[in-house]
Every structure is written in C-alpha cells, then in structure tokens.
Motif scaffolding. Structure first.
Motif, PDB file in Angstrom:
ATOM      1  N   GLU A   1       0.846  -1.198   0.000  1.00  0.00           N
ATOM      2  CA  GLU A   1       0.000   0.000   0.000  1.00  0.00           C
ATOM      3  C   GLU A   1       0.882   1.249   0.000  1.00  0.00           C
ATOM      4  OE1 GLU A   1      -3.030  -0.016   3.065  1.00  0.00           O
ATOM      5  OE2 GLU A   1      -3.195  -2.199   2.864  1.00  0.00           O
ATOM      6  N   PHE A   2       1.961   1.221   0.818  1.00  0.00           N
ATOM      7  CA  PHE A   2       2.900   2.343   0.855  1.00  0.00           C
ATOM      8  C   PHE A   2       3.641   2.481  -0.472  1.00  0.00           C
ATOM      9  CE2 PHE A   2       2.718   2.080   5.565  1.00  0.00           C
ATOM     10  CZ  PHE A   2       2.458   3.420   5.814  1.00  0.00           C
TER      11      PHE A   2
ATOM     12  N   ALA B   1       1.417   4.158  -2.943  1.00  0.00           N
ATOM     13  CA  ALA B   1       1.177   5.570  -2.635  1.00  0.00           C
ATOM     14  C   ALA B   1       2.441   6.424  -2.697  1.00  0.00           C
ATOM     15  CB  ALA B   1       0.544   5.690  -1.246  1.00  0.00           C
ATOM     16  N   GLU B   2       3.573   5.867  -2.255  1.00  0.00           N
ATOM     17  CA  GLU B   2       4.764   6.695  -2.059  1.00  0.00           C
ATOM     18  C   GLU B   2       6.020   6.206  -2.767  1.00  0.00           C
ATOM     19  OE1 GLU B   2       4.592   9.515  -0.277  1.00  0.00           O
ATOM     20  OE2 GLU B   2       2.514   9.193   0.287  1.00  0.00           O
ATOM     21  N   GLY B   3       6.043   4.954  -3.242  1.00  0.00           N
ATOM     22  CA  GLY B   3       7.245   4.394  -3.863  1.00  0.00           C
ATOM     23  C   GLY B   3       7.994   3.474  -2.901  1.00  0.00           C
ATOM     24  N   LYS B   4       8.899   2.667  -3.454  1.00  0.00           N
ATOM     25  CA  LYS B   4       9.604   1.659  -2.647  1.00  0.00           C
ATOM     26  C   LYS B   4      10.467   2.259  -1.549  1.00  0.00           C
ATOM     27  CE  LYS B   4      10.073  -2.375  -5.608  1.00  0.00           C
ATOM     28  NZ  LYS B   4      11.001  -3.211  -6.339  1.00  0.00           N
TER      29      LYS B   4
ATOM     30  N   SER C   1      10.287   5.160   0.043  1.00  0.00           N
ATOM     31  CA  SER C   1       9.473   5.696   1.136  1.00  0.00           C
ATOM     32  C   SER C   1       8.843   4.573   1.950  1.00  0.00           C
ATOM     33  CB  SER C   1       8.385   6.626   0.590  1.00  0.00           C
ATOM     34  OG  SER C   1       8.980   7.784   0.075  1.00  0.00           O
ATOM     35  N   ALA C   2       8.426   3.510   1.283  1.00  0.00           N
ATOM     36  CA  ALA C   2       7.828   2.378   1.991  1.00  0.00           C
ATOM     37  C   ALA C   2       8.857   1.729   2.928  1.00  0.00           C
ATOM     38  CB  ALA C   2       7.283   1.358   1.002  1.00  0.00           C
ATOM     39  N   ILE C   3      10.076   1.525   2.409  1.00  0.00           N
ATOM     40  CA  ILE C   3      11.129   0.934   3.250  1.00  0.00           C
ATOM     41  C   ILE C   3      11.466   1.867   4.403  1.00  0.00           C
ATOM     42  CG2 ILE C   3      13.612   0.366   3.313  1.00  0.00           C
ATOM     43  CD1 ILE C   3      11.809  -1.894   2.237  1.00  0.00           C
ATOM     44  N   TYR C   4      11.616   3.159   4.109  1.00  0.00           N
ATOM     45  CA  TYR C   4      11.984   4.092   5.174  1.00  0.00           C
ATOM     46  C   TYR C   4      10.874   4.273   6.202  1.00  0.00           C
ATOM     47  CZ  TYR C   4      16.312   4.964   2.732  1.00  0.00           C
ATOM     48  OH  TYR C   4      17.537   4.809   2.147  1.00  0.00           O
TER      49      TYR C   4
END
Length: 138
Positions: A79-80, A83-86, A88-91
């Motif tokens: 979902e992240f 919405a935000e890209g890989k 941003s999702a990892i961070y």
C-alpha cells in the motif's frame, strides 16, 4: 546485542532491506542489553498491554538482564509502495524500528518513555541511515 527475527510471512524484499538496516545498526550503535526485533508480514500486531492494533510495539522488561522486544508489522508495505514508492515504503518501516529503538534507549537510560523524543530520535536515526544508504529504488 540486537537480534533480528524475520517471520516467514515477511516479504523477501522487505526482509532483505530490514536485514541490511539491522546490519548497519550493529555497526553504528551499541546495544548494552539484548533486544530482539521481530518482523512479521501481517497487516498489524496487537499491543500486549491494551490489545489495540498497531504496526509497531516495544516490550521493555523490568530488568535489563531480560530481553527487550520490538515487534514490527510490514503487511501494509505494498500500500505504501503504491502511494509513495519503494524507498518511502522501506523508510517508513525503518522509521518504525528506529522509533521503538529510541524507546529502548530511553529504557536503557532509565528515562521516562517520551513519544516526542522518540519521534525526533527516530527521524535523526532514519536520516542517518538514508545518508548512508541513499535512495536506490526510485
């Protein structure tokens, strides 16, 4: 000592990214009392005290001779990503771990657990890791 426990339900990409982060933590930070970081692919975990749904929790025992536990859910990763890209999702996941590690350090220092301080410390730690790792996936 910090130990990572990855549940089989954790996405392999997420598991690899978290493993790299924990390796970096081991090289750059001291963990005077044992802490286990438990990661699951579930959408949420239950807070052990209140029973509420959460994405991250921290158990800090009364004695520093016992193992502290950080529990992280990563089921909302895609979902992240959408919405935000890989990166941003990892961070976002890394920041959750960092926030709970800040509570660990508050516990180590016999300080009162403070959410604002934990957020500030998590921001600093996450940005330090970003400076080291950079943005690789965008």
């Amino acid at each position: 000592m910090i130990k990572l426990n990855l549940k089989p339900s954790t996405n392999k990409f997420v598991a690899k990214s978290i493993s790299e982060f924990v390796r970096w933590l081991k090289k750059n930070y001291d963990f005077p009392s044992a802490v286990h970081v438990n990661v699951t692919g579930a959408n949420y975990i239950r807070n052990g005290v209140t029973g509420e749904k959460a994405t991250a929790t921290c158990y800090l025992p009364c004695s520093k001779y016992e193992v502290a536990e950080i529990n992280i859910s990563t089921g909302d990763f895609f979902e992240f990503v959408k919405a935000e890209g890989k990166d941003s999702a990892i961070y976002t996941i890394v920041h959750s771990i960092c926030h709970e590690i800040q509570h660990y350090y508050q516990w180590i220092d016999d300080s009162t657990l403070n959410e604002e301080e934990a957020d500030h410390g998590a921001d600093e730690m996450t940005y330090e890791y970003i400076d080291f790792r950079g943005f690789l996936y965008e």
